[in-house]
Design a protein around this motif. Structure first.
Motif, short mmCIF file in Angstrom:
data_model
loop_
_atom_site.label_atom_id
_atom_site.label_comp_id
_atom_site.label_asym_id
_atom_site.label_seq_id
_atom_site.Cartn_x
_atom_site.Cartn_y
_atom_site.Cartn_z
N ASP A 135 1.12 -1.08 0.17
CA ASP A 135 0.66 -0.18 0.05
C ASP A 135 1.00 1.46 0.63
O ASP A 135 0.77 2.41 -1.20
N VAL A 136 1.93 0.62 0.90
CA VAL A 136 3.03 2.55 0.88
C VAL A 136 3.72 2.76 -0.44
O VAL A 136 3.62 4.00 -0.51
N LEU A 137 4.11 1.78 -0.87
CA LEU A 137 4.59 1.39 -2.09
C LEU A 137 4.04 2.15 -3.44
O LEU A 137 3.34 2.73 -4.07
N GLN A 138 2.49 1.44 -3.25
CA GLN A 138 1.37 1.91 -4.57
C GLN A 138 1.29 3.87 -3.73
O GLN A 138 0.65 4.23 -5.62
N ARG A 139 1.38 3.73 -2.99
CA ARG A 139 0.59 5.48 -3.09
C ARG A 139 2.04 6.42 -2.95
O ARG A 139 2.53 7.41 -3.72
N THR A 140 2.73 6.01 -3.66
CA THR A 140 4.58 6.81 -3.78
C THR A 140 4.78 6.66 -4.58
O THR A 140 5.59 7.53 -5.34
N THR A 166 4.74 5.15 -9.59
CA THR A 166 4.08 5.52 -10.07
C THR A 166 3.04 3.88 -11.29
O THR A 166 2.27 4.39 -11.83
N ASN A 167 4.15 3.20 -11.06
CA ASN A 167 3.14 1.90 -11.70
C ASN A 167 2.33 1.18 -10.97
O ASN A 167 3.10 1.72 -9.60
N ASN A 211 9.44 2.26 -12.29
CA ASN A 211 8.73 3.29 -11.79
C ASN A 211 9.64 4.62 -11.43
O ASN A 211 10.75 4.73 -11.34
N MET A 212 8.22 5.56 -11.28
CA MET A 212 9.06 7.22 -10.77
C MET A 212 8.29 7.46 -9.99
O MET A 212 7.21 7.11 -9.41
N VAL A 213 9.01 8.32 -9.14
CA VAL A 213 8.05 9.07 -7.98
C VAL A 213 7.98 10.51 -8.34
O VAL A 213 8.91 10.87 -8.88
N LEU A 214 6.79 11.77 -7.98
CA LEU A 214 6.55 12.60 -8.74
C LEU A 214 6.20 13.94 -7.47
O LEU A 214 6.00 12.90 -5.95
N ASP A 215 6.53 14.71 -7.99
CA ASP A 215 6.04 15.64 -6.63
C ASP A 215 4.36 15.65 -6.75
O ASP A 215 3.93 15.37 -7.99
N ASP A 216 3.86 16.71 -6.08
CA ASP A 216 2.48 17.13 -6.40
C ASP A 216 2.54 17.73 -7.59
O ASP A 216 1.00 17.60 -7.81
N ALA A 217 3.09 18.12 -8.76
CA ALA A 217 2.50 19.24 -9.81
C ALA A 217 3.02 17.91 -11.06
O ALA A 217 3.12 18.63 -12.31
N ARG A 236 1.33 10.07 -5.40
CA ARG A 236 1.63 11.12 -5.65
C ARG A 236 1.72 11.61 -6.84
O ARG A 236 2.14 10.75 -8.03
N GLY A 237 1.27 12.70 -7.29
CA GLY A 237 1.57 13.07 -8.77
C GLY A 237 0.14 13.00 -9.82
O GLY A 237 0.22 13.21 -10.63
N ARG A 238 -0.65 12.04 -9.19
CA ARG A 238 -1.95 11.26 -10.29
C ARG A 238 -2.59 12.74 -10.59
O ARG A 238 -2.37 12.73 -11.80
#
Lengths: 131, 366
Positions: free
Chosen positions: B70-75, B77-78, B91-97, B268-270
């Motif tokens: 769950d933590v990874l799913q929220r963190t 993109t994939n 995978n990628m990690v995005l910011d709020d923008a 994050r960033g979705r």
């Protein structure tokens, strides 16, 4: 690292060889080629191009970066090394031999007196290395 | 060269590198080997034989526990739920923008056991984001600062690693497993950043010197520095975070939409990314292959039909193709197709180039 006695050197790590008759052969030093890494492209000017002491006349590209090559003297390019077009690695393999870049015809051969001798250049390189 | 800067992190293999004649240099806050025998020779060794890289500077993070998924799913993109045990996913990690904070691989080692490898410069940030998402969840985050990371890459990598770590012999591309080296457990994965078949090994610091030596003593294994790592990844068109991708760009522009699962649930960033997709993607990351002998570097302007249409983000000489190659964002996104001609402003002179869909070279890591 080699510092041939018969050459004169610049602070930008070019060498100049007085071939007499107003001809000066120019290339980059062993130190310079080592610092650049694998040379993959050399851009040298056509014959007839005017070059000025302290100003760039060409570029050397390695896998990691591009560097200007500065002329040690004022004069006119009368020969360019045709081997470098196909074998830029000669700059790494024989910086003082087949890796030469241009021959410049100078009006005043005394210009070479302003450059460093081998011992002075060796000291300069050692200081650069420590800095 | 300030190779003795005390602020730099040091790899446990530093003495090994010095003995091998490496040129060491600062990279992402670490003192790492840039090259040993020369970037061209090292590049060729990986394309034709096998090479070993010290990548200790990259991050090594365990994400374990009943809520790790769950933590990874929220963190990221994939869709992490699609990773089977013993497999890995980009995978990628995005910011709020919707900007790219990092790109990384998520490995699934067990039912509730994941392992992520952020870029060196982004490890602290990714760790922070994971801690933030993990707040109150049943998940353990462990940053392994005492582990190393070795990559063995090239057509002969399977033979070399298989002989040392039998667990590796049966791994398919993007597979991962726990192996034992001298009775010490280590993580082993069939992944890489070169376009060749290869392994990535994550040994604890205590055994890394022995493992490094044993790999090099396997016969014909060449030590490879970060210089060739860059030319190898660029020939495949793999983006490098901090150069080709950053918080200034989204996965949509970087051509990484395939690594984004919009329907897996919130991450994050979705929302920002969905909005930006609707607004229209401004630019698109393309490959450029030079048509003359000039070599593009990062931040060179690109022109088409007299208009400035973008800028290179990485560029180098391709040792395999013997020409300059680059990655560049070209805009508008829909304007270009593979085969189009553009011009790159190489230090004041326009040089012709062809738009290419990477990889530039016909290699596969599978």
């Amino acid at each position: 690292m080699e510092f041939p006695e018969e050459l004169r050197y610049t602070r930008e790590h070019e060498w100049a060889l007085d071939e007499s008759g107003g001809r000066v052969r120019i290339g980059i030093t062993d130190y310079a080629q080592d610092a650049l890494g694998d040379v993959v492209y050399v851009d040298v000017p056509e014959t007839g191009t005017e070059v000025r002491a302290g100003e760039p006349f060409g570029e050397v590209e390695s896998t990691k970066s591009v560097s200007d090559v500065y002329s040690p003297v004022n004069g006119t390019v009368v020969e360019r090394n045709p081997l470098l077009d196909e074998r830029p690695e000669l700059v790494n393999e024989e910086p003082y031999g087949d890796g030469w870049m241009i021959v410049v015809e100078v009006s005043d051969p005394d210009q070479l007196d302003d450059l460093m001798g081998a011992a002075e250049y060796r000291t300069f390189v050692e200081e650069v290395g420590e800095g | 060269m300030k190779s003795t800067d005390p602020a730099l992190h040091r790899t446990p293999l530093e003495d090994e590198h010095r003995r091998l004649g490496a040129r060491l240099g600062p990279f992402a806050g670490w003192l790492m080997p840039i090259e040993y025998g020369g970037t061209l020779a090292e590049h060729a060794a990986v394309r034709q034989g096998v090479g070993v890289f010290d990548l200790t500077h990259l991050g090594k993070l365990d994400v374990t526990g009943p809520e790790a998924l769950d933590v990874l799913q929220r963190t990221v993109t994939n869709d992490v739920s699609r990773i089977e045990v013993g497999r890995a996913q980009y995978n990628m990690v995005l910011d709020d923008a919707g900007g790219i904070v990092d790109d990384l691989i998520v490995y699934r080692l067990g039912e509730d056991r994941y392992f992520v490898v952020p870029n060196a410069a982004n490890t602290a940030r990714v760790h922070e984001v994971l801690l933030d998402e993990a707040g109150g969840s049943r998940v353990d985050l462990v940053l392994h600062e005492d582990w190393s990371f070795l990559a063995v890459q090239g057509p002969r990598a399977v033979e070399v690693v298989g002989a040392l770590l039998p667990e590796g012999a049966g791994l398919g591309y993007m597979g991962c497993a726990e192996a034992r080296y001298r009775d010490v457990p280590l993580i082993l994965a069939r992944s890489g950043y070169t376009g060749e078949r290869g392994f990535e090994l994550f040994p604890p610091g205590g055994v890394v010197v022995d493992l490094w030596r044993e790999i090099l003593d396997s016969g014909g294994v060449v030590p490879v520095g970060l210089g060739a790592r860059d030319t190898l990844r660029l020939e495949m068109g793999y983006p490098l975070h901090g150069q080709d991708i950053s918080t200034e760009r989204t996965p949509l522009e970087a051509g990484a939409s395939w690594a984004v699962s919009f329907d897996k649930g919130p991450f994050r960033g979705r929302d920002a990314l969905l909005r930006r997709r609707e607004e229209g993607v401004p630019a698109r990351l393309w490959g450029l292959r030079m048509l003359d002998r000039r070599i593009p570097r990062a931040h060179y302007p690109v022109f088409a039909g007299g208009d400035r249409v973008g800028e290179t983000t990485s560029g180098t000489f391709s040792p395999t193709l013997r020409v300059g190659i680059a990655l560049a964002y070209l805009e508008p996104a829909g304007r270009f197709t593979a085969g189009d001609r553009v011009e790159v402003d190489v230090r004041g002179r326009r040089a012709p180039a062809e738009v290419v869909k990477p990889p530039f070279v016909d290699r596969s890591p599978r």
